[in-house]
Scaffold this motif. Structure first.
Motif, PDB file in Angstrom:
ATOM      1  N   LEU A  75       0.833  -1.201   0.000  1.00 29.91           N
ATOM      2  CA  LEU A  75       0.000   0.000   0.000  1.00 29.91           C
ATOM      3  C   LEU A  75       0.867   1.249   0.000  1.00 29.91           C
ATOM      4  CD1 LEU A  75      -2.607  -1.161   2.673  1.00 29.91           C
ATOM      5  CD2 LEU A  75      -2.414  -1.803   0.260  1.00 29.91           C
ATOM      6  N   SER A  76       0.529   2.187  -0.870  1.00 26.94           N
ATOM      7  CA  SER A  76       1.350   3.383  -1.060  1.00 26.94           C
ATOM      8  C   SER A  76       0.609   4.651  -0.643  1.00 26.94           C
ATOM      9  CB  SER A  76       1.759   3.488  -2.533  1.00 26.94           C
ATOM     10  OG  SER A  76       2.406   4.702  -2.799  1.00 26.94           O
ATOM     11  N   TYR A  77       1.238   5.419   0.267  1.00 33.79           N
ATOM     12  CA  TYR A  77       0.719   6.708   0.726  1.00 33.79           C
ATOM     13  C   TYR A  77       1.828   7.752   0.663  1.00 33.79           C
ATOM     14  CZ  TYR A  77      -2.936   3.903   3.122  1.00 33.79           C
ATOM     15  OH  TYR A  77      -3.953   3.031   3.430  1.00 33.79           O
ATOM     16  N   HIS A  78       1.431   9.013   0.761  1.00 34.89           N
ATOM     17  CA  HIS A  78       2.384  10.106   0.957  1.00 34.89           C
ATOM     18  C   HIS A  78       2.064  10.802   2.284  1.00 34.89           C
ATOM     19  CE1 HIS A  78       3.274   9.462  -3.309  1.00 34.89           C
ATOM     20  NE2 HIS A  78       4.401  10.124  -3.088  1.00 34.89           N
ATOM     21  N   SER A  79       1.213  11.801   2.213  1.00 32.32           N
ATOM     22  CA  SER A  79       0.833  12.602   3.383  1.00 32.32           C
ATOM     23  C   SER A  79      -0.541  12.175   3.900  1.00 32.32           C
ATOM     24  CB  SER A  79       0.817  14.079   2.972  1.00 32.32           C
ATOM     25  OG  SER A  79       0.028  14.855   3.836  1.00 32.32           O
ATOM     26  N   ILE A  80      -0.710  12.230   5.227  1.00 32.65           N
ATOM     27  CA  ILE A  80      -2.022  12.031   5.845  1.00 32.65           C
ATOM     28  C   ILE A  80      -2.403  13.357   6.496  1.00 32.65           C
ATOM     29  CG2 ILE A  80      -3.400  10.708   7.483  1.00 32.65           C
ATOM     30  CD1 ILE A  80      -2.331   9.073   5.094  1.00 32.65           C
ATOM     31  N   ASP A  81      -3.308  14.075   5.830  1.00 28.83           N
ATOM     32  CA  ASP A  81      -3.590  15.442   6.254  1.00 28.83           C
ATOM     33  C   ASP A  81      -4.947  15.861   5.691  1.00 28.83           C
ATOM     34  OD1 ASP A  81      -3.055  17.949   7.408  1.00 28.83           O
ATOM     35  OD2 ASP A  81      -2.176  18.702   5.543  1.00 28.83           O
ATOM     36  N   ASN A  82      -5.631  16.761   6.380  1.00 29.53           N
ATOM     37  CA  ASN A  82      -6.959  17.195   5.943  1.00 29.53           C
ATOM     38  C   ASN A  82      -6.927  18.396   5.009  1.00 29.53           C
ATOM     39  OD1 ASN A  82      -8.172  15.140   7.433  1.00 29.53           O
ATOM     40  ND2 ASN A  82      -8.288  16.402   9.277  1.00 29.53           N
ATOM     41  N   TYR A 137       6.702  12.922   5.478  1.00 24.16           N
ATOM     42  CA  TYR A 137       6.034  14.139   5.934  1.00 24.16           C
ATOM     43  C   TYR A 137       5.799  14.131   7.440  1.00 24.16           C
ATOM     44  CZ  TYR A 137       5.511  15.016   1.024  1.00 24.16           C
ATOM     45  OH  TYR A 137       5.795  15.229  -0.294  1.00 24.16           O
ATOM     46  N   LYS A 138       5.931  15.301   8.034  1.00 29.86           N
ATOM     47  CA  LYS A 138       5.767  15.434   9.480  1.00 29.86           C
ATOM     48  C   LYS A 138       4.350  15.082   9.933  1.00 29.86           C
ATOM     49  CE  LYS A 138       7.017  18.678  13.167  1.00 29.86           C
ATOM     50  NZ  LYS A 138       8.339  18.102  13.486  1.00 29.86           N
ATOM     51  N   ASP A 139       3.369  15.255   9.040  1.00 33.41           N
ATOM     52  CA  ASP A 139       1.994  14.948   9.443  1.00 33.41           C
ATOM     53  C   ASP A 139       1.788  13.453   9.699  1.00 33.41           C
ATOM     54  OD1 ASP A 139       1.355  13.758   6.824  1.00 33.41           O
ATOM     55  OD2 ASP A 139       1.132  15.792   6.079  1.00 33.41           O
ATOM     56  N   PHE A 169      -8.174   7.698   5.901  1.00 33.60           N
ATOM     57  CA  PHE A 169      -7.078   6.816   6.277  1.00 33.60           C
ATOM     58  C   PHE A 169      -7.517   5.859   7.383  1.00 33.60           C
ATOM     59  CE2 PHE A 169      -3.087   6.129   8.824  1.00 33.60           C
ATOM     60  CZ  PHE A 169      -2.459   5.292   7.907  1.00 33.60           C
ATOM     61  N   GLU A 170      -8.223   6.386   8.377  1.00 38.54           N
ATOM     62  CA  GLU A 170      -8.703   5.521   9.455  1.00 38.54           C
ATOM     63  C   GLU A 170      -9.706   4.492   8.930  1.00 38.54           C
ATOM     64  OE1 GLU A 170     -10.222   5.653  14.075  1.00 38.54           O
ATOM     65  OE2 GLU A 170     -10.402   7.482  12.869  1.00 38.54           O
ATOM     66  N   LYS A 171     -10.569   4.900   8.004  1.00 37.04           N
ATOM     67  CA  LYS A 171     -11.526   3.959   7.404  1.00 37.04           C
ATOM     68  C   LYS A 171     -10.789   2.814   6.712  1.00 37.04           C
ATOM     69  CE  LYS A 171     -15.335   7.200   6.493  1.00 37.04           C
ATOM     70  NZ  LYS A 171     -16.116   7.879   5.420  1.00 37.04           N
ATOM     71  N   GLN A 172      -9.686   3.150   6.045  1.00 36.54           N
ATOM     72  CA  GLN A 172      -8.924   2.122   5.357  1.00 36.54           C
ATOM     73  C   GLN A 172      -8.278   1.148   6.344  1.00 36.54           C
ATOM     74  OE1 GLN A 172      -6.220   3.914   2.560  1.00 36.54           O
ATOM     75  NE2 GLN A 172      -7.857   4.803   1.328  1.00 36.54           N
ATOM     76  N   LEU A 173      -7.768   1.671   7.442  1.00 35.51           N
ATOM     77  CA  LEU A 173      -7.178   0.798   8.458  1.00 35.51           C
ATOM     78  C   LEU A 173      -8.238  -0.104   9.089  1.00 35.51           C
ATOM     79  CD1 LEU A 173      -4.674   3.185  10.287  1.00 35.51           C
ATOM     80  CD2 LEU A 173      -4.216   1.580   8.425  1.00 35.51           C
ATOM     81  N   SER A 227      -2.057  14.303  -0.258  1.00 39.29           N
ATOM     82  CA  SER A 227      -2.626  14.024   1.055  1.00 39.29           C
ATOM     83  C   SER A 227      -3.892  13.190   0.988  1.00 39.29           C
ATOM     84  CB  SER A 227      -2.938  15.345   1.781  1.00 39.29           C
ATOM     85  OG  SER A 227      -1.760  16.102   1.970  1.00 39.29           O
ATOM     86  N   LEU A 228      -3.994  12.262   1.928  1.00 41.62           N
ATOM     87  CA  LEU A 228      -5.222  11.514   2.147  1.00 41.62           C
ATOM     88  C   LEU A 228      -5.835  12.007   3.445  1.00 41.62           C
ATOM     89  CD1 LEU A 228      -7.071   9.129   1.224  1.00 41.62           C
ATOM     90  CD2 LEU A 228      -5.738   7.681   2.783  1.00 41.62           C
TER      91      LEU A 228
END
Length: 217
Positions: free
Chosen positions: A6-13, A61-63, A25-29, A19-20
């Motif tokens: 699974l590939s992500y970059h940033s987790i941010d609103n 990313y810091k987020d 992101f929580e729904k996916q987990l 960004s996702l």
């Protein structure tokens, strides 16, 4: 054996192509948890086990520390983050000419240590996030080896996994990556078939869109 990477970059609103949304992101987990998936690292792949996945983040990313790490811990998942060694504690300068992508803070050394302390892992995303296919042999070697040794010096452990900047590679790049690392991930979109794919051309699933069982199987 087929394993979704699974590939992500940033987790941010904030609205950004990288960004996702945190809630998504929580729904996916939750989806992965309900379908009995276990996150592993590449050296833990077990041909006798089912429902294995590898969770990866590019750029560092810091987020991820603020938004992703608490959720990964909440649902008992682990992940590997590919760090751009020369931009630790800085920003995503390689995206500065793309008006659609926000300037985003990257993990500091303390952030990386926090990430590792909580059971996560890191890999190399080169030293400067350059298009490796455009470099001469000397500069290519520098981007691969300098990043590896720099990160190893920070964490006191071997860095074995690599991620190609921009997903770009050619035969010369692959050859040098094989010399420095144990495996490498691409932006090629597929599930990882350990009998079909080279461990230096590992495909991944872009998680920027809605997750479904179709993506995983």
């Amino acid at each position: 054996m087929i394993i979704p990477i699974l590939s992500y970059h940033s987790i941010d609103n904030k609205i950004c192509p990288l960004s996702l949304n945190t809630k998504e992101f929580e729904k996916q987990l939750i989806f992965l948890k309900k379908n009995n998936y276990k996150s592993i690292y590449f050296n833990e792949i077990d041909s006798m086990q089912v429902n294995q996945c590898v969770i990866t983040f590019d750029d560092g990313y810091k987020d991820l520390i603020i938004n992703a790490l608490p959720l990964l811990k909440k649902y008992n998942f682990k992940a590997i983050c590919y760090i751009v060694a020369n931009n630790i504690g800085k920003t995503n300068t390689w995206d500065s000419k793309n008006n659609l992508i926000l300037k985003k803070d990257l993990m500091s050394i303390l952030d990386i240590q926090e990430w590792l302390k909580n059971g996560m892992s890191i890999g190399s995303h080169s030293f400067n996030h350059l298009d490796l296919t455009s470099l001469n042999k000397e500069d290519l070697k520098f981007q691969l080896s300098k990043s590896k040794f720099f990160l190893e010096d920070i964490i006191g452990k071997k860095i074995k996994s690599f991620c190609y900047p921009y997903g770009k590679y050619n035969n010369n790049v692959i050859k040098e990556v094989e010399y420095e690392y144990s495996n490498a991930v691409t932006t090629n979109r597929s599930r990882y078939n350990i009998k079909k794919h080279s461990k230096f051309l590992i495909p991944r699933i872009d998680m920027g869109k809605k997750l479904s069982l179709f993506k995983l199987y």
